[in-house]
Design a protein around this motif. Structure first.
Motif, mmCIF file in Angstrom:
data_model
loop_
_atom_site.group_PDB
_atom_site.id
_atom_site.type_symbol
_atom_site.label_atom_id
_atom_site.label_comp_id
_atom_site.label_asym_id
_atom_site.label_seq_id
_atom_site.Cartn_x
_atom_site.Cartn_y
_atom_site.Cartn_z
ATOM 1 N N GLU A 64 23.086 20.918 -31.003
ATOM 2 C CA GLU A 64 21.514 20.547 -30.961
ATOM 3 C C GLU A 64 21.319 20.096 -32.556
ATOM 4 O O GLU A 64 21.670 20.667 -33.503
ATOM 5 C CB GLU A 64 20.724 21.790 -30.638
ATOM 6 C CG GLU A 64 19.354 21.429 -30.639
ATOM 7 C CD GLU A 64 18.564 22.665 -31.004
ATOM 8 O OE1 GLU A 64 17.863 22.916 -29.643
ATOM 9 O OE2 GLU A 64 18.250 23.302 -31.843
ATOM 10 N N CYS A 65 20.530 18.952 -32.731
ATOM 11 C CA CYS A 65 19.946 18.440 -33.932
ATOM 12 C C CYS A 65 18.326 18.743 -33.568
ATOM 13 O O CYS A 65 17.863 18.334 -32.756
ATOM 14 C CB CYS A 65 20.024 16.960 -34.017
ATOM 15 S SG CYS A 65 19.496 16.234 -35.464
ATOM 16 N N ARG A 66 17.988 19.295 -34.632
ATOM 17 C CA ARG A 66 16.467 19.726 -34.657
ATOM 18 C C ARG A 66 15.873 19.193 -36.009
ATOM 19 O O ARG A 66 16.375 19.346 -37.386
ATOM 20 C CB ARG A 66 16.197 20.956 -34.504
ATOM 21 C CG ARG A 66 15.015 21.674 -34.534
ATOM 22 C CD ARG A 66 14.670 23.082 -34.198
ATOM 23 N NE ARG A 66 15.125 23.227 -32.754
ATOM 24 C CZ ARG A 66 14.412 23.372 -31.820
ATOM 25 N NH1 ARG A 66 13.074 22.829 -31.782
ATOM 26 N NH2 ARG A 66 14.826 23.447 -30.425
ATOM 27 N N VAL A 67 14.514 18.571 -35.914
ATOM 28 C CA VAL A 67 13.868 18.346 -37.170
ATOM 29 C C VAL A 67 12.447 18.924 -37.303
ATOM 30 O O VAL A 67 11.707 18.813 -36.222
ATOM 31 C CB VAL A 67 13.691 16.805 -37.313
ATOM 32 C CG1 VAL A 67 13.022 16.257 -38.561
ATOM 33 C CG2 VAL A 67 15.398 15.997 -37.205
ATOM 34 N N GLN A 68 12.330 19.576 -38.372
ATOM 35 C CA GLN A 68 10.884 20.289 -38.399
ATOM 36 C C GLN A 68 10.313 19.582 -39.516
ATOM 37 O O GLN A 68 10.660 19.429 -40.831
ATOM 38 C CB GLN A 68 11.104 21.649 -38.656
ATOM 39 C CG GLN A 68 11.695 22.463 -37.480
ATOM 40 C CD GLN A 68 12.153 23.859 -37.727
ATOM 41 O OE1 GLN A 68 13.111 23.933 -38.328
ATOM 42 N NE2 GLN A 68 11.136 24.661 -37.487
ATOM 43 N N ILE A 69 8.869 19.247 -39.114
ATOM 44 C CA ILE A 69 8.037 18.709 -40.208
ATOM 45 C C ILE A 69 6.623 18.939 -39.891
ATOM 46 O O ILE A 69 5.957 19.029 -38.924
ATOM 47 C CB ILE A 69 7.864 16.928 -39.983
ATOM 48 C CG1 ILE A 69 9.273 16.432 -40.096
ATOM 49 C CG2 ILE A 69 6.858 16.365 -41.039
ATOM 50 C CD1 ILE A 69 9.364 14.732 -39.850
ATOM 51 N N PRO A 70 6.253 19.855 -41.096
ATOM 52 C CA PRO A 70 4.898 20.592 -40.888
ATOM 53 C C PRO A 70 3.800 19.287 -40.592
ATOM 54 O O PRO A 70 3.502 18.279 -41.069
ATOM 55 C CB PRO A 70 4.655 20.798 -42.431
ATOM 56 C CG PRO A 70 5.933 21.129 -42.920
ATOM 57 C CD PRO A 70 6.727 20.086 -42.276
ATOM 58 N N GLY A 71 2.983 19.553 -39.669
ATOM 59 C CA GLY A 71 2.059 18.836 -39.248
ATOM 60 C C GLY A 71 2.280 18.086 -38.238
ATOM 61 O O GLY A 71 1.595 16.905 -37.668
ATOM 62 N N ASP A 72 3.376 17.911 -37.842
ATOM 63 C CA ASP A 72 4.285 16.924 -36.915
ATOM 64 C C ASP A 72 5.113 17.687 -35.716
ATOM 65 O O ASP A 72 6.257 17.345 -35.775
ATOM 66 C CB ASP A 72 4.984 15.606 -37.448
ATOM 67 C CG ASP A 72 5.062 14.547 -36.632
ATOM 68 O OD1 ASP A 72 4.726 14.416 -35.542
ATOM 69 O OD2 ASP A 72 5.917 13.757 -37.001
ATOM 70 N N ASP A 73 4.410 18.409 -34.960
ATOM 71 C CA ASP A 73 5.197 19.519 -34.195
ATOM 72 C C ASP A 73 5.154 18.963 -32.770
ATOM 73 O O ASP A 73 5.686 19.829 -31.772
ATOM 74 C CB ASP A 73 5.003 20.763 -34.504
ATOM 75 C CG ASP A 73 3.467 21.126 -34.421
ATOM 76 O OD1 ASP A 73 2.728 19.938 -33.885
ATOM 77 O OD2 ASP A 73 3.141 22.364 -34.396
ATOM 78 N N GLU A 74 4.343 17.951 -32.244
ATOM 79 C CA GLU A 74 4.147 17.613 -30.911
ATOM 80 C C GLU A 74 5.369 16.496 -30.816
ATOM 81 O O GLU A 74 5.978 15.707 -31.654
ATOM 82 C CB GLU A 74 3.091 16.767 -30.809
ATOM 83 C CG GLU A 74 1.993 17.842 -31.005
ATOM 84 C CD GLU A 74 1.767 19.001 -29.974
ATOM 85 O OE1 GLU A 74 2.076 18.700 -28.915
ATOM 86 O OE2 GLU A 74 1.307 20.025 -30.445
ATOM 87 N N GLY A 75 5.676 16.174 -29.263
ATOM 88 C CA GLY A 75 6.789 15.293 -28.874
ATOM 89 C C GLY A 75 8.026 15.868 -28.632
ATOM 90 O O GLY A 75 7.978 17.193 -27.855
ATOM 91 N N GLN A 76 8.971 15.521 -29.267
ATOM 92 C CA GLN A 76 10.519 16.093 -28.918
ATOM 93 C C GLN A 76 11.252 16.387 -30.283
ATOM 94 O O GLN A 76 11.912 15.456 -31.080
ATOM 95 C CB GLN A 76 11.390 15.075 -28.159
ATOM 96 C CG GLN A 76 12.820 15.489 -27.861
ATOM 97 C CD GLN A 76 13.662 14.725 -26.695
ATOM 98 O OE1 GLN A 76 13.368 14.250 -25.607
ATOM 99 N NE2 GLN A 76 14.543 13.747 -27.601
ATOM 100 N N PRO A 77 11.084 17.571 -30.903
ATOM 101 C CA PRO A 77 11.589 18.017 -32.101
ATOM 102 C C PRO A 77 13.081 18.322 -32.072
ATOM 103 O O PRO A 77 13.668 18.330 -33.191
ATOM 104 C CB PRO A 77 10.800 19.140 -32.372
ATOM 105 C CG PRO A 77 10.493 19.637 -31.138
ATOM 106 C CD PRO A 77 10.394 18.722 -30.371
ATOM 107 N N ALA A 78 13.715 18.221 -30.950
ATOM 108 C CA ALA A 78 15.065 18.411 -30.906
ATOM 109 C C ALA A 78 15.843 17.486 -29.832
ATOM 110 O O ALA A 78 15.082 17.500 -28.774
ATOM 111 C CB ALA A 78 15.421 20.002 -30.759
ATOM 112 N N ASP A 79 17.225 17.173 -29.884
ATOM 113 C CA ASP A 79 17.916 16.950 -28.847
ATOM 114 C C ASP A 79 19.329 17.497 -28.915
ATOM 115 O O ASP A 79 19.751 18.004 -29.658
ATOM 116 C CB ASP A 79 18.139 15.330 -28.829
ATOM 117 C CG ASP A 79 18.425 14.589 -27.602
ATOM 118 O OD1 ASP A 79 18.429 15.417 -26.543
ATOM 119 O OD2 ASP A 79 18.679 13.530 -27.657
ATOM 120 N N THR A 80 20.118 17.522 -27.728
ATOM 121 C CA THR A 80 21.188 17.802 -27.624
ATOM 122 C C THR A 80 22.475 16.893 -26.954
ATOM 123 O O THR A 80 22.133 16.112 -26.181
ATOM 124 C CB THR A 80 21.092 19.304 -26.702
ATOM 125 O OG1 THR A 80 20.908 19.027 -25.315
ATOM 126 C CG2 THR A 80 20.357 20.312 -27.221
#
Length: 259
Positions: free
Chosen positions: A119-135
């Motif tokens: 799993e690749c996950r990207v976290q950005i404060p204030g931008d947590d809608e959508g698809q934050p991870a994929d596998t």
């Protein structure tokens, strides 16, 4: 008025889709040969032009992976600090380019233990809608090891026996196929009652004609390996034969003692 409302709603949906983080691994499954140095690609798009903080993490989960051992690494931007778990030190790194949205995982000398879902996950404060991870699933390919052939049962007239064939290694799991040759080493058609399933060749009501050479081929998409076993079907031993054999041994022993 209704038309205007519908248009606004559509624009809002389109804007929402655009204004959401999107993390993507291009394929759902990757296959590499054991020992390879590989790259698992990951891209991300954010709604922010210059995010003050980006946290990128890679993890991997298998059927026997404890929950506290799934994390591989965490990368922090800006700063460029990458925290790699001790289990993966020396064999992983992350290739990050924020401008192009790249967060690729590099893994060296892969083993069967890497047969996992990553799993690749990207976290950005204030931008947590959508698809934050994929596998994506990583399959480590291994050629079948030389199979081991064995006989189960007595090779005597009228008996049922099994010939077994098994490779201790192989990914994907190997498939098995048996072939037979007669005592003159000529190919022959198997008896209609014979079954060949999962590396087990079952021979029923065997006779002298069953004797010969049996070859098992273990194969997967990488390569194949074989083993062979000779089968000599003999008449069943009788009590008279056994008694005669024992007497012969005793006579020989007595003769050696006298000498």
């Amino acid at each position: 008025m209704e038309k205007r409302t519908s248009t606004l709603a559509l624009l809002f949906v389109v804007w929402s889709a655009v204004a959401a983080i999107q993390v993507d691994i291009p394929k759902k499954e990757y296959e590499f040969i054991r020992g390879d140095n590989i790259t698992l690609p990951c891209t991300f798009k954010t709604t922010q032009s210059n995010p003050p903080l980006i946290i990128i993490s890679w993890s991997a989960e298998g059927p026997d992976t404890p929950a506290d051992e799934t994390l591989i690494l965490t990368h922090y931007h800006p700063g460029g600090l990458t925290d790699i778990k001790s289990k993966y030190e020396g064999r992983v790194s992350v290739d990050v380019n924020v401008a192009s949205g790249k967060a690729d995982l590099k893994l060296s000398s892969i083993t069967m233990a890497d047969n996992k879902e990553f799993e690749c996950r990207v976290q950005i404060p204030g931008d947590d809608e959508g698809q934050p991870a994929d596998t994506a699933r990583l399959t480590v390919l291994v050629a079948p090891s030389n199979p081991i052939c064995k006989i189960e049962g007595k090779a005597e007239y009228g008996q049922n026996i099994n010939l077994t064939c098994y490779s201790e290694e192989g990914s994907p799991p190997p498939t098995y196929k048996w072939d037979s040759r007669d005592v003159r080493n000529m190919p022959r058609v198997p008896d209609p009652r014979t079954t060949d399933k999962g590396g087990i060749l079952s021979l029923y009501d065997i006779s002298k004609e069953t004797s010969g050479y049996y070859i098992c081929t273990s194969s997967n998409k990488i390569s194949s390996a074989t083993c062979n076993i000779p089968v000599a079907v003999l008449p069943p031993a009788t009590n008279t034969d056994s008694t005669a054999g024992i007497r012969a041994i005793l006579n020989l022993f007595c003769g050696l003692v006298k000498d």
